[in-house]
Design a protein around this motif. Structure first.
Motif, PDB file in Angstrom:
ATOM      1  N   SER B 302      72.729 -66.725 -41.427  1.00  0.00           N
ATOM      2  CA  SER B 302      72.020 -65.458 -41.213  1.00  0.00           C
ATOM      3  C   SER B 302      71.914 -64.635 -42.500  1.00  0.00           C
ATOM      4  CB  SER B 302      72.729 -64.639 -40.135  1.00  0.00           C
ATOM      5  OG  SER B 302      74.032 -64.318 -40.535  1.00  0.00           O
ATOM      6  N   PHE B 303      72.908 -64.773 -43.397  1.00  0.00           N
ATOM      7  CA  PHE B 303      72.834 -64.009 -44.655  1.00  0.00           C
ATOM      8  C   PHE B 303      71.622 -64.451 -45.462  1.00  0.00           C
ATOM      9  CE2 PHE B 303      77.731 -63.671 -44.760  1.00  0.00           C
ATOM     10  CZ  PHE B 303      77.674 -62.755 -43.753  1.00  0.00           C
ATOM     11  N   GLN B 305      69.009 -66.071 -44.425  1.00  0.00           N
ATOM     12  CA  GLN B 305      67.768 -65.746 -43.726  1.00  0.00           C
ATOM     13  C   GLN B 305      67.396 -64.286 -43.921  1.00  0.00           C
ATOM     14  OE1 GLN B 305      67.328 -66.838 -39.702  1.00  0.00           O
ATOM     15  NE2 GLN B 305      66.945 -68.957 -40.293  1.00  0.00           N
ATOM     16  N   ALA B 306      68.407 -63.413 -43.790  1.00  0.00           N
ATOM     17  CA  ALA B 306      68.129 -61.991 -43.932  1.00  0.00           C
ATOM     18  C   ALA B 306      67.601 -61.704 -45.325  1.00  0.00           C
ATOM     19  CB  ALA B 306      69.396 -61.194 -43.669  1.00  0.00           C
ATOM     20  N   ALA B 307      68.211 -62.329 -46.340  1.00  0.00           N
ATOM     21  CA  ALA B 307      67.772 -62.086 -47.711  1.00  0.00           C
ATOM     22  C   ALA B 307      66.362 -62.624 -47.922  1.00  0.00           C
ATOM     23  CB  ALA B 307      68.746 -62.749 -48.686  1.00  0.00           C
ATOM     24  N   LEU B 308      66.102 -63.820 -47.396  1.00  0.00           N
ATOM     25  CA  LEU B 308      64.764 -64.394 -47.554  1.00  0.00           C
ATOM     26  C   LEU B 308      63.725 -63.538 -46.842  1.00  0.00           C
ATOM     27  CD1 LEU B 308      65.463 -68.190 -47.065  1.00  0.00           C
ATOM     28  CD2 LEU B 308      64.906 -67.018 -49.182  1.00  0.00           C
ATOM     29  N   ALA B 309      64.089 -63.042 -45.651  1.00  0.00           N
ATOM     30  CA  ALA B 309      63.141 -62.224 -44.897  1.00  0.00           C
ATOM     31  C   ALA B 309      62.858 -60.911 -45.600  1.00  0.00           C
ATOM     32  CB  ALA B 309      63.680 -61.972 -43.489  1.00  0.00           C
ATOM     33  N   LEU B 310      63.809 -60.482 -46.447  1.00  0.00           N
ATOM     34  CA  LEU B 310      63.578 -59.251 -47.211  1.00  0.00           C
ATOM     35  C   LEU B 310      62.710 -59.533 -48.430  1.00  0.00           C
ATOM     36  CD1 LEU B 310      66.900 -57.252 -47.368  1.00  0.00           C
ATOM     37  CD2 LEU B 310      64.705 -56.467 -46.541  1.00  0.00           C
ATOM     38  N   GLY B 311      62.456 -60.794 -48.697  1.00  0.00           N
ATOM     39  CA  GLY B 311      61.631 -61.130 -49.846  1.00  0.00           C
ATOM     40  C   GLY B 311      62.429 -61.564 -51.055  1.00  0.00           C
ATOM     41  N   ALA B 312      63.701 -61.958 -50.856  1.00  0.00           N
ATOM     42  CA  ALA B 312      64.462 -62.504 -51.975  1.00  0.00           C
ATOM     43  C   ALA B 312      63.985 -63.928 -52.226  1.00  0.00           C
ATOM     44  CB  ALA B 312      65.948 -62.505 -51.653  1.00  0.00           C
ATOM     45  N   ALA B 317      68.728 -65.408 -52.943  1.00  0.00           N
ATOM     46  CA  ALA B 317      69.437 -65.395 -51.666  1.00  0.00           C
ATOM     47  C   ALA B 317      70.765 -66.135 -51.783  1.00  0.00           C
ATOM     48  CB  ALA B 317      68.569 -66.039 -50.579  1.00  0.00           C
ATOM     49  N   HIS B 321      74.195 -63.771 -51.961  1.00  0.00           N
ATOM     50  CA  HIS B 321      74.827 -63.673 -50.646  1.00  0.00           C
ATOM     51  C   HIS B 321      75.639 -64.894 -50.248  1.00  0.00           C
ATOM     52  CE1 HIS B 321      72.730 -59.985 -50.137  1.00  0.00           C
ATOM     53  NE2 HIS B 321      71.601 -60.587 -50.434  1.00  0.00           N
TER      54      HIS B 321
ATOM     55  N   ARG C  85      56.788 -61.693 -47.635  1.00  0.00           N
ATOM     56  CA  ARG C  85      57.963 -61.215 -46.897  1.00  0.00           C
ATOM     57  C   ARG C  85      58.381 -59.825 -47.330  1.00  0.00           C
ATOM     58  NH1 ARG C  85      60.863 -66.937 -47.548  1.00  0.00           N
ATOM     59  NH2 ARG C  85      59.539 -68.095 -46.111  1.00  0.00           N
ATOM     60  N   PHE C  92      66.622 -59.655 -37.089  1.00  0.00           N
ATOM     61  CA  PHE C  92      67.037 -60.860 -36.367  1.00  0.00           C
ATOM     62  C   PHE C  92      67.775 -60.535 -35.088  1.00  0.00           C
ATOM     63  CE2 PHE C  92      66.272 -62.054 -40.671  1.00  0.00           C
ATOM     64  CZ  PHE C  92      65.705 -63.308 -40.574  1.00  0.00           C
ATOM     65  N   PHE C  98      74.582 -57.758 -44.669  1.00  0.00           N
ATOM     66  CA  PHE C  98      75.253 -58.510 -45.726  1.00  0.00           C
ATOM     67  C   PHE C  98      76.706 -58.059 -45.793  1.00  0.00           C
ATOM     68  CE2 PHE C  98      70.838 -58.149 -47.583  1.00  0.00           C
ATOM     69  CZ  PHE C  98      70.471 -59.427 -47.218  1.00  0.00           C
ATOM     70  N   ILE C 112      66.033 -55.995 -55.537  1.00  0.00           N
ATOM     71  CA  ILE C 112      65.387 -57.251 -55.928  1.00  0.00           C
ATOM     72  C   ILE C 112      63.903 -57.040 -56.213  1.00  0.00           C
ATOM     73  CG2 ILE C 112      67.016 -58.852 -54.856  1.00  0.00           C
ATOM     74  CD1 ILE C 112      65.106 -59.100 -52.509  1.00  0.00           C
ATOM     75  N   HIS C 113      63.294 -56.082 -55.536  1.00  0.00           N
ATOM     76  CA  HIS C 113      61.868 -55.851 -55.801  1.00  0.00           C
ATOM     77  C   HIS C 113      61.645 -54.773 -56.859  1.00  0.00           C
ATOM     78  CE1 HIS C 113      60.955 -58.507 -52.569  1.00  0.00           C
ATOM     79  NE2 HIS C 113      61.427 -57.724 -51.631  1.00  0.00           N
TER      80      HIS C 113
END
Lengths: 223, 419, 253
Positions: B302-303, B305-312, B317, B321, C85, C92, C98, C112-113
């Motif tokens: 989930s860590f 995924q959460a980072a990827l979903a934020l655009g990392a 990611a 994380h 994204r 989720f 985190f 990050i952005h």
């Protein structure tokens, strides 16, 4: 419905409410029947019994309301189920009003010194009584089977009731002009006919509810 | 009637008995292993106890101007001075053989000790000085009652004459026992009484440093790539299978590899901690990779995924994380690998880290030996006193291992995050 | 109907040999909450994850058809998923802050952005995000504490704050309340409703009551097909399709 719920309790609870509606409906039909008899032959004891039974009908209305409320709160029905759970509240209320009309018919008939059986207005009113009783019986069947075609026929038959009501009104007026001494009797007869006309209207309301349960469409709103 | 007691049926008595049996079997197993541990540690500590102290003899050495020239320390024969001092203490000894026995009471290293003391304190020059010098290992053993005097003279390492001298010295207060720091500060020696562990310890630490700095980054990198980025196809699964198999390859094979590749092909210095560390790194790599992959796998997806979903980006990611969460587990794996490497002997034998190294190595390129090799060498020595050295060296090795594990536990506690 | 913000046309999604979605045509309007409902395995989550291309992470997953957000094709070759994204956020099922401080959780996307040029701006935007997520009053004095020290409902709102910090156009929610108790669920639902004016929200939910409570439009999926889509008030009072009716009234469909 032939396809059952996953939660069987919902179906059982709903069927119990439906049974109560039918029971109440049959009692109301018998009340109308009794009231019509009182109209034709004065009987003080019968009137008392009628009034007592009406109280029972009021109690049944409250019971159905309570059951439907509980069903909605505990089972949270949606769509068709929600309409099926809500409609008993409305139908029972209509039946209760019909019961009131039967009671008021009986009480008013009691005021007639002697039932004017030979009067045209009286005959028309009795005819109305028979008609609304069959309508009520039919709408109960339509409700049980979710039969909207039958419900539509019941609605159509209310036109006959309205026509008969107008005829009774005209006959009553004629009677007053012919024999002004009996004016009070004729006014009573006109009001009795009006009672049955109201019963017909409530029956039509029930028919509309049956239609709404099945289709989700509100006939009154679209009319 | 509801019966909740143990007589309620349900085959309860049998089930409870089975339960009890298993628990007792478990307790018994633990007890046995504890007993073996106690026996092992007990024997090691018993054997090593002799190393804690050493015997010294007070010798009156003539440092007068007529005996030696203070300006020219390098050319003085301290052996001669020592011998004459011993003869002066026991003037009756005449025979050559007896004289030799007399000299053997002090360690052969003693003459160097005189030199060292003089260098440190030149004020000692000019007259007769009483100096404390290291006694021989046989004298030390005798003092501790480790030599059976009831045996015939020719079957024991110490003669009747020597025993008489020792008794005489003892009465005169010229023998003492002091705490032995030399074991930790000296290099190896042919003479057990002055042999120390330091050269082997430093050799081991150098090797480990090389091993860690090679295998940790390479292993972690490989694990991250395989676990997080590599596509799942036939090649990666082949690599995976091979890594798992490598972990089971006998360590001597890695030694052979080091011998032929690092020494033979690349010509790196023989016996050096550099090559030793490289060979050990090869050996520990599979362990580290497997442990690191397991640590990465245990991080909740989930860590990432959460980072990827934020655009990392995938690398962000993982490095922001997944890696921090997996680091404690990775470190544990690395230290397990290091502990394995620390105790490894066979591959080091192959690349020549089995040499007799007296001097403490100063860099990773100098010849060195390692702790387990040193233990092996000492255990193989004929002198009785080396048995004690072996035990003491094992203790040093164990202490090192415990220290490594302890540091990992502390590090883990600091790094570990709840999730 | 107004012009759709997200438009799926003839979308087919495959997992290896299995087809998860069949010819989906779905319009999702801007500034509305659209609920995707249906039994498990009906493809609603697959469609949700197709919108921000989280399905790309599954090697065997194949997308076919067209999916546009604001007129831009999401699956065009020129599309960078990172950029996608950043503008299509996701929340989720299980709250997944985190393992960092509350502040770091919200600031991560901004970092990050590089959306904040100064420390001051970063702090302001973190505060704004937490306020928008209705969490500020509860955490203002403990921003340094770990994110997972919060309660489940607070964690999920932290995840929402983290998502809106980067100010996406669309927020995708995958059963965001399934791990929460009813009160925490109500708070999150209220939050979703308040976010509607600034974001286009697509939510997958197993709870039909939840879909009914918070969405303006509802799409019912069954066996990978879109069975019915319409205004929530119509779908839940008078569904046009028998299968929808059977599903939402709890009959074997």
């Amino acid at each position: 419905m032939e396809n059952a719920h996953i939660v069987g309790r919902f179906d059982r609870d709903l069927n119990k409410i439906k049974d109560r509606i039918l029971e109440m409906g049959n009692l109301v039909i018998s009340q109308i029947n009794q009231a019509t008899e009182v109209m034709q032959n004065t009987d003080a004891a019968k009137v008392d019994r009628l009034v007592a039974t009406d109280r029972q009908i009021n109690g049944m209305n409250k019971d159905i309301h309570r059951r439907a409320e509980r069903l909605i709160a505990l089972r949270q029905p949606m769509a068709l189920d929600l309409r099926q759970a809500l409609s008993p509240i409305n139908i029972a209320a209509e039946l209760e009003r019909i019961g009131d009309h039967a009671k008021s018919t009986a009480k008013r008939s009691h005021k007639l010194a002697a039932p004017p059986k030979d009067q045209e207005a009286m005959q028309i009113t009795c005819q109305m009584s028979g008609l609304v009783q069959t309508m009520l019986a039919d709408i109960l069947v339509a409700y049980t089977n979710s039969d909207i075609e039958m419900a539509a026929k019941v609605r159509a038959r209310d036109l006959d009731v309205d026509r008969l009501n107008k005829a009774a009104f005209a006959a009553g007026l004629r009677g007053i002009s012919q024999d002004p001494a009996k004016a009070e009797t004729f006014v009573h007869l006109i009001l009795l006919a009006r009672n049955f006309e109201r019963v017909g209207d409530h029956t039509v309301n029930i028919a509309r509810h049956v239609h709404q349960i099945v289709t989700g469409e509100d006939l009154k709103a679209s009319a | 009637m509801i019966n909740f007691s143990k007589h309620a049926g349900f085959n309860l008595s049998r089930r409870h008995r089975a339960e009890q049996r298993f628990q007792w079997a478990g307790r018994f197993a633990i007890l046995i292993s504890l007993a073996f541990l106690v026996i092992m540690l007990g024997s090691i500590f018993r054997d090593a106890s002799g190393v804690m102290r050493q015997s010294q003899i007070a010798v009156a050495v003539d440092l007068g101007p007529e005996a030696i020239d203070a300006a020219d320390i390098a050319n003085i024969s301290f052996g001669k001075i020592l011998k004459s001092a011993m003869r002066a203490r026991f003037p009756d000894v005449m025979k050559r053989k007896d004289k030799k026995r007399l000299y053997n009471l002090v360690s052969p290293e003693a003459s160097f000790e005189i030199k060292r003391q003089l260098t440190n304190d030149p004020a000692l020059f000019g007259r007769v000085q009483t100096l404390w010098l290291t006694a021989s290992d046989d004298l030390d053993l005798y003092l501790r009652g480790k030599i059976d005097t009831s045996l015939p003279e020719n079957q024991r390492q110490i003669s009747d004459a020597q025993i008489a001298w020792i008794k005489d010295l003892k009465q005169a207060g010229q023998i003492r026992r002091v705490v032995n720091w030399n074991f930790l500060t000296n290099g190896d020696s042919r003479e057990p009484e002055i042999a120390g562990i330091l050269s082997a310890l430093v050799g081991s630490l150098f090797s480990l440093a090389v091993c860690f700095s090679l295998s940790f980054p390479i292993g972690i990198g490989a694990a991250i790539f395989l676990e997080e980025f590599a596509p799942t196809n036939r090649i990666t699964s082949l690599i995976e299978v091979n890594i798992n198999n490598l972990a089971a390859v006998p360590s001597i094979v890695f030694g052979l590899l080091g011998l032929s590749i690092f020494l033979g092909y690349f010509g790196l210095p023989r016996s050096s901690p550099l090559v030793g560390g490289m060979v050990l790194a090869l050996m520990t790599l599979p362990t580290i990779i497997i442990a690191a992959r397991a640590a990465l796998k245990s991080v909740p997806p989930s860590f990432k995924q959460a980072a990827l979903a934020l655009g990392a980006t995938p690398v962000q990611a993982v490095f922001h994380h997944v890696l921090p969460a997996a680091l404690p587990g990775m470190l544990t794996g690395a230290i397990v690998g290091m502990a394995q490497a620390l105790g490894e002997t066979a591959p080091l034998l192959m690349i020549g880290m089995v040499a007799f190294i007296v001097d403490v190595p100063q860099s990773i390129l100098e010849p060195a030996t390692a702790l387990p090799v040193q233990i092996f060498l000492w255990a193989d020595s004929p002198e009785r006193a080396f048995t004690e050295k072996t035990a003491a060296a094992i203790i040093v090795l164990l202490v090192l291992l415990i220290a490594m594990n302890l540091s990992v536990i502390l590090l883990r506690r600091k790094l570990e995050q709840r999730f | 109907m107004t012009k759709p913000f997200i438009a799926a046309r003839a979308v087919n999604v495959f997992y290896g040999a299995n087809q998860a979605l069949f010819d989906i045509d779905l319009d999702i309007e801007a500034n509305k909450v659209t609920a995707l409902i249906g039994p498990s395995g009906c493809g609603k989550s697959t469609l949700l994850r197709s919108i921000n291309r989280m399905n790309d992470l599954i090697a065997a997953c194949r997308f076919d058809g067209s999916l546009q957000i604001g007129g831009q094709d999401v699956y065009a070759p020129a599309v960078d998923v990172v950029a996608l994204r950043a503008q299509v956020g996701m929340v989720f099922q299980k709250p997944n802050p985190f393992p960092k401080s509350i502040y770091e959780n919200v600031a991560y996307g901004l970092k990050i952005h590089r959306l904040a040029t100064s420390k001051r701006e970063m702090q302001d935007r973190v505060e704004w995000s937490l306020k928008s997520a209705g969490l500020w009053d509860e955490v203002a004095d403990r921003l340094d504490e770990p994110g997972n020290s919060l309660s489940g409902g607070q964690q999920q709102r932290l995840c929402i704050a983290r998502t809106i910090a980067v100010q996406p156009k669309v927020i995708l929610m995958d059963e965001p309340c399934s791990a929460l108790d009813p009160i925490a669920t109500a708070v999150v639902e209220e939050l979703i409703d308040s976010l509607r004016k600034d974001y286009t929200i697509v939510i997958v939910t197993h709870s039909m009551q939840q879909a009914a409570r918070i969405s303006q439009r509802t799409a019912f999926f069954h066996m990978g097909k879109l069975i019915e889509v319409g205004h929530t008030k119509d779908v839940f009072t008078n569904p046009q399709n028998e299968q929808t009716q059977n599903y939402i009234t709890g009959r074997i469909g």
